[in-house]
Scaffold this motif. Structure first.
Motif, mmCIF file in Angstrom:
data_model
loop_
_atom_site.group_PDB
_atom_site.id
_atom_site.type_symbol
_atom_site.label_atom_id
_atom_site.label_comp_id
_atom_site.label_asym_id
_atom_site.label_seq_id
_atom_site.Cartn_x
_atom_site.Cartn_y
_atom_site.Cartn_z
ATOM 1 N N CYS A 25 0.897 -1.428 -0.019
ATOM 2 C CA CYS A 25 -0.072 0.006 0.045
ATOM 3 C C CYS A 25 0.795 1.328 -0.034
ATOM 4 C CB CYS A 25 -0.933 -0.243 1.188
ATOM 5 S SG CYS A 25 -1.906 1.451 1.384
ATOM 6 N N ILE A 26 0.762 1.944 -1.168
ATOM 7 C CA ILE A 26 1.721 3.189 -0.995
ATOM 8 C C ILE A 26 0.884 4.621 -0.522
ATOM 9 C CG2 ILE A 26 3.160 2.073 -2.836
ATOM 10 C CD1 ILE A 26 1.872 4.192 -4.749
ATOM 11 N N VAL A 27 1.493 5.671 -0.011
ATOM 12 C CA VAL A 27 0.836 6.613 0.465
ATOM 13 C C VAL A 27 1.650 7.735 0.221
ATOM 14 C CG1 VAL A 27 -0.418 5.530 2.594
ATOM 15 C CG2 VAL A 27 1.807 6.329 2.881
ATOM 16 N N PRO A 28 1.028 8.966 -0.216
ATOM 17 C CA PRO A 28 1.866 10.068 -0.399
ATOM 18 C C PRO A 28 2.531 10.781 0.693
ATOM 19 C CG PRO A 28 -0.640 10.599 -0.382
ATOM 20 C CD PRO A 28 -0.379 9.253 -0.005
ATOM 21 N N LEU A 29 3.693 11.468 0.351
ATOM 22 C CA LEU A 29 4.509 12.261 1.398
ATOM 23 C C LEU A 29 4.409 13.549 0.760
ATOM 24 C CD1 LEU A 29 7.596 10.000 1.884
ATOM 25 C CD2 LEU A 29 5.601 10.437 3.551
ATOM 26 N N GLY A 118 23.671 15.745 7.028
ATOM 27 C CA GLY A 118 22.396 15.493 7.374
ATOM 28 C C GLY A 118 22.057 13.927 7.871
ATOM 29 N N THR A 119 21.013 13.689 8.408
ATOM 30 C CA THR A 119 20.888 12.175 8.680
ATOM 31 C C THR A 119 20.867 11.215 7.566
ATOM 32 O OG1 THR A 119 18.510 12.326 8.636
ATOM 33 C CG2 THR A 119 19.555 12.887 10.882
ATOM 34 N N PRO A 120 20.925 10.068 7.762
ATOM 35 C CA PRO A 120 20.935 8.980 6.651
ATOM 36 C C PRO A 120 19.621 9.232 5.760
ATOM 37 C CG PRO A 120 21.982 7.815 8.491
ATOM 38 C CD PRO A 120 21.462 9.298 8.837
ATOM 39 N N ILE A 121 18.503 9.510 6.704
ATOM 40 C CA ILE A 121 17.128 9.364 5.742
ATOM 41 C C ILE A 121 16.982 10.692 5.160
ATOM 42 C CG2 ILE A 121 14.602 9.614 6.015
ATOM 43 C CD1 ILE A 121 14.781 7.384 8.253
ATOM 44 N N SER A 122 17.527 11.986 5.649
ATOM 45 C CA SER A 122 17.743 13.269 4.809
ATOM 46 C C SER A 122 18.492 13.136 3.788
ATOM 47 C CB SER A 122 17.979 14.352 5.933
ATOM 48 O OG SER A 122 16.799 14.733 6.767
ATOM 49 N N GLN A 123 19.483 12.697 3.763
ATOM 50 C CA GLN A 123 20.348 12.485 2.612
ATOM 51 C C GLN A 123 19.886 11.611 1.557
ATOM 52 O OE1 GLN A 123 24.926 11.560 3.457
ATOM 53 N NE2 GLN A 123 24.262 11.651 5.523
ATOM 54 N N THR A 131 13.860 18.790 -1.056
ATOM 55 C CA THR A 131 14.540 20.131 -0.475
ATOM 56 C C THR A 131 14.099 20.243 0.990
ATOM 57 O OG1 THR A 131 13.115 21.568 -1.625
ATOM 58 C CG2 THR A 131 15.121 20.668 -2.565
ATOM 59 N N LYS A 132 14.722 20.714 1.856
ATOM 60 C CA LYS A 132 14.128 21.107 3.159
ATOM 61 C C LYS A 132 13.452 22.475 3.289
ATOM 62 C CE LYS A 132 18.606 23.169 5.173
ATOM 63 N NZ LYS A 132 19.334 23.311 6.295
ATOM 64 N N GLY A 133 13.764 23.478 2.275
ATOM 65 C CA GLY A 133 13.026 24.656 2.171
ATOM 66 C C GLY A 133 13.146 25.404 3.535
ATOM 67 N N ASN A 134 11.966 25.696 4.252
ATOM 68 C CA ASN A 134 11.986 26.245 5.517
ATOM 69 C C ASN A 134 11.735 25.272 6.667
ATOM 70 O OD1 ASN A 134 12.113 29.040 4.292
ATOM 71 N ND2 ASN A 134 9.718 28.846 4.280
ATOM 72 N N HIS A 135 11.939 23.912 6.530
ATOM 73 C CA HIS A 135 11.956 23.035 7.388
ATOM 74 C C HIS A 135 13.645 22.931 8.069
ATOM 75 C CE1 HIS A 135 7.781 21.927 6.588
ATOM 76 N NE2 HIS A 135 8.294 22.138 5.368
ATOM 77 N N VAL A 136 13.408 21.922 9.195
ATOM 78 C CA VAL A 136 14.514 21.733 9.815
ATOM 79 C C VAL A 136 15.452 20.815 8.883
ATOM 80 C CG1 VAL A 136 15.882 20.301 11.765
ATOM 81 C CG2 VAL A 136 13.693 21.762 12.069
ATOM 82 N N GLU A 138 15.081 17.385 5.459
ATOM 83 C CA GLU A 138 14.271 16.665 4.443
ATOM 84 C C GLU A 138 13.233 15.903 4.852
ATOM 85 O OE1 GLU A 138 17.896 18.224 2.507
ATOM 86 O OE2 GLU A 138 17.710 17.012 4.259
ATOM 87 N N PHE A 139 13.678 15.288 6.038
ATOM 88 C CA PHE A 139 12.666 14.486 6.851
ATOM 89 C C PHE A 139 11.451 15.268 7.173
ATOM 90 C CE2 PHE A 139 11.160 12.212 10.649
ATOM 91 C CZ PHE A 139 11.387 10.989 10.620
ATOM 92 N N SER A 140 11.577 16.286 7.691
ATOM 93 C CA SER A 140 10.481 17.376 8.016
ATOM 94 C C SER A 140 9.612 17.716 7.024
ATOM 95 C CB SER A 140 10.987 18.314 8.960
ATOM 96 O OG SER A 140 11.630 17.898 10.362
ATOM 97 N N ALA A 141 10.369 17.929 5.787
ATOM 98 C CA ALA A 141 9.895 18.699 4.852
ATOM 99 C C ALA A 141 8.945 17.860 3.815
ATOM 100 C CB ALA A 141 10.959 19.035 3.927
ATOM 101 N N VAL A 142 9.228 16.564 4.028
ATOM 102 C CA VAL A 142 8.303 15.622 3.320
ATOM 103 C C VAL A 142 7.260 14.970 4.349
ATOM 104 C CG1 VAL A 142 10.073 14.978 1.324
ATOM 105 C CG2 VAL A 142 9.728 13.501 3.338
ATOM 106 N N GLU A 143 7.416 15.472 5.408
ATOM 107 C CA GLU A 143 6.453 15.057 6.418
ATOM 108 C C GLU A 143 6.465 13.552 7.239
ATOM 109 O OE1 GLU A 143 2.414 16.210 5.230
ATOM 110 O OE2 GLU A 143 3.076 18.329 5.512
#
Length: 154
Positions: A25-29, A118-123, A131-136, A138-143
């Motif tokens: 089952c795939i879900v959007p980020l 960055g962390t492994p997941i952010s990399q 892109t991280k944009g205004n977030h801490v 990439e992990f936070s940016a894609v929620e």
């Protein structure tokens, strides 16, 4: 507590990977990326008996590297793991593109400081185009913090 075991890519790449597997089952980020949670049922469905496990990734199903290598011909794909409790924990990630490993395996051990890259997941997310944009990060940016457990993504 935070626990994640998943594959991340664009929708078209994950649809190819999921194919006719009823457990998938795939879900959007955010940022045009999608997540395929590696639930226990999906883990069992994709595990290849006798196949080697992925080096550097603790929870990846045996043989999943063959699926991700083939799937990456359609676009980059990442396998990510995170396990945190009370702010302490671990992260791992690996990225395939065009049939080859292009990043990782990366691992951040408990108590180890995050690298400046960055962390492994952010990399891994960055390698997928996030892109991280205004977030801490990439992990936070894609929620990815939207749910605290792999099964909750369903």
């Amino acid at each position: 507590m935070y626990y994640l075991q998943a594959v991340i890519a664009t929708e078209s790449v994950l649809r190819k990977l999921a194919g006719s597997t009823t457990e998938a089952c795939i879900v959007p980020l955010g940022q045009h990326l999608w997540l395929l949670p590696m639930t226990d049922a999906l883990f069992d469905a994709v595990t290849a008996t006798g196949a080697p496990k992925l080096d550097g990734l603790w929870q990846a199903p045996a043989g999943v590297d063959r699926l991700l290598t083939a799937c990456s011909e359609a676009g980059p794909v990442a396998y990510v793991e995170a396990d945190y409790f009370g702010g302490a924990g671990t992260q791992s990630a690996q990225v395939w593109d065009a049939g080859k490993i292009v990043l990782g395996p990366l691992h951040l051990a408990e108590g180890e400081p995050s690298p400046t890259t960055g962390t492994p997941i952010s990399q891994a997310l960055r390698r997928l185009g996030a892109t991280k944009g205004n977030h801490v990060d990439e992990f936070s940016a894609v929620e990815l913090g939207r749910h605290r457990d792999t099964d909750d993504w369903l």
